[in-house]
Design a protein around this motif. Structure first.
Motif, mmCIF file in Angstrom:
data_model
loop_
_atom_site.group_PDB
_atom_site.id
_atom_site.type_symbol
_atom_site.label_atom_id
_atom_site.label_comp_id
_atom_site.label_asym_id
_atom_site.label_seq_id
_atom_site.Cartn_x
_atom_site.Cartn_y
_atom_site.Cartn_z
ATOM 1 N N UNK A 105 0.696 -1.116 -0.129
ATOM 2 C CA UNK A 105 -0.050 -0.141 0.114
ATOM 3 C C UNK A 105 0.710 1.236 -0.015
ATOM 4 N N UNK A 106 0.539 2.207 -0.208
ATOM 5 C CA UNK A 106 1.091 3.544 -0.248
ATOM 6 C C UNK A 106 1.641 3.759 1.249
ATOM 7 N N UNK A 107 0.980 3.684 2.143
ATOM 8 C CA UNK A 107 1.419 3.722 3.568
ATOM 9 C C UNK A 107 2.696 2.748 3.797
ATOM 10 N N UNK A 108 2.347 1.487 3.348
ATOM 11 C CA UNK A 108 3.281 0.514 3.702
ATOM 12 C C UNK A 108 4.460 0.642 2.998
ATOM 13 N N UNK A 109 4.548 1.252 1.755
ATOM 14 C CA UNK A 109 5.719 1.477 1.044
ATOM 15 C C UNK A 109 6.571 2.510 1.583
ATOM 16 N N UNK A 110 5.676 3.525 2.067
ATOM 17 C CA UNK A 110 6.206 4.795 2.488
ATOM 18 C C UNK A 110 7.299 4.519 3.828
ATOM 19 N N UNK A 111 6.592 3.399 4.549
ATOM 20 C CA UNK A 111 6.953 2.754 5.737
ATOM 21 C C UNK A 111 8.386 1.994 5.494
#
Length: 377
Positions: free
Chosen positions: A179-185
């Motif tokens: 997800x966007x949040x997961x990839x940002x993490x």
């Protein structure tokens, strides 16, 4: 990134059992979002073709003595920076900005110096290279150079091999960070993933060089804290974290082997029959931009994997000599753009890696720390 219009002759995919390919791609739910291939890694094939067409490239192999003073200069810069910040509040803009602009760039440079030294490209003597790597490790704050070597050489000998190449994300990482949040993490904390993942894939036996690496690092950290205080050590560790986080130079971690130009196939693998039959995409990508000046030309990554015994100062010469092998390969134009696209593009993510289920071998997992990587096979 510019996509290659066709596969080069040196990289043509040999025939495979397509029925087996479709059966395997259908058989493993989300795990099959990776680009599974049944061919050997492409660098051996291209290396042999380049040597056949341009045997003079072998003269480029061998140590680059310039690496030695550069390592000592950057180590000195980081020690001086840590000393200069010893009286600053740790949570302050001067510390953060210095750590991000100077410290992270310097420690990323040292990461990649260790990468060069891992291939025995500073000294002729394997032992001298091991010792210089330990010196380069000092401003990073945490001992890792001795463990990095066997894992990294195995990455070269086992590119994309599931269970051997620790540069590959696991299915668990790809699933939970899809997800966007997961990839940002992941992009923010990727240095921790690269540090911890190898230990979960397979463990290395400890050798005397690991012990020396740990002993030297503990002694250095202790001396730094005693003379400059804990904030100085905190600055170095913060620099290391930022070097592998949302920093322009950290874009190389993602740029090197994640598939961008054909990333959509990972989403089509369940629904598109033609996608399942397609050969795997390119699995190594180069970057030819200005940040190579700070990172030992690690952006020339196809060139490096083709000839890991050619040092950073001669990779451009390799590219020039064998330009017909490299000009049509897809490449990146911005490491910042790589991070941005990786996070925001729904067609790009941790699933976008080429994997193979067999082949390769472990390198340097025992006491043979003096073994140079081969260049002709």
């Amino acid at each position: 990134m510019t996509a290659s219009p066709k596969l080069r002759a040196a990289n043509k995919t040999p025939p495979v059992d397509q029925n087996k390919r479709v059966e395997d791609l259908n058989g493993g739910d989300d795990y099959d979002k990776f680009f599974w291939t049944y061919t050997e890694e492409p660098h051996k094939t291209r290396r042999q073709a380049i040597i056949k067409g341009h045997p003079e490239v072998l003269k480029l192999c061998g140590p680059e003595p310039l690496t030695i003073p550069l390592v000592l200069a950057v180590v000195s810069l980081q020690v001086l920076s840590a000393y200069s910040l010893r009286n600053q509040p740790f949570i302050s803009w001067p510390v953060f900005l210095t750590a991000y602009i100077i410290g992270a760039t310097a420690n990323q440079n040292l990461f990649l110096a260790i990468h060069e030294i891992t291939h025995n490209l500073a000294f002729k003597s394997p032992l001298a290279n091991r010792l210089l790597a330990i010196v380069a490790n000092l401003p990073i704050g945490i001992p890792y150079s001795a463990s990095f070597r066997p894992y990294h050489l195995t990455h070269h000998k086992s590119l994309g091999v599931d269970g051997l190449d620790t540069d590959l994300p696991t299915a668990l990482e790809a699933y939970f960070l899809d997800s966007v949040a997961g990839k940002a993490f992941f992009a923010t904390f990727q240095i921790l993933f690269y540090a911890l993942r190898p230990m979960f894939v397979y463990k290395l036996p400890l050798t005397w060089i690991h012990g020396l690496n740990i002993l030297a690092q503990v002694a250095f950290d202790y001396a730094l804290v005693k003379t400059c205080g804990g904030k100085a050590l905190g600055y170095l560790i913060l620099s290391s974290f930022l070097a592998g986080s949302l920093h322009p130079c950290a874009g190389h971690f993602i740029a090197e082997h994640y598939v961008f130009s054909q990333g959509s196939r990972s989403r089509e693998v369940k629904t598109s029959h033609s996608a399942k039959l397609a050969p795997a995409p390119e699995e190594t990508y180069s970057y030819y931009g200005i940040l190579n000046l700070l990172t030992y030309n690690v952006g020339l990554h196809n060139e490096h994997h083709d000839f890991p015994a050619i040092p950073w100062t001669r990779l451009w010469k390799l590219n020039e000599i064998a330009k017909e092998f490299y000009d049509d390969l897809p490449c990146h134009h911005s490491w910042v753009g790589v991070i941005w696209q990786f996070i925001l593009d729904k067609e790009v993510g941790l699933w976008c890696r080429v994997k193979r289920s067999e082949g390769g071998r472990k390198v340097g997992a025992g006491a043979g720390h003096g073994q140079p990587i081969e260049i002709t096979s």
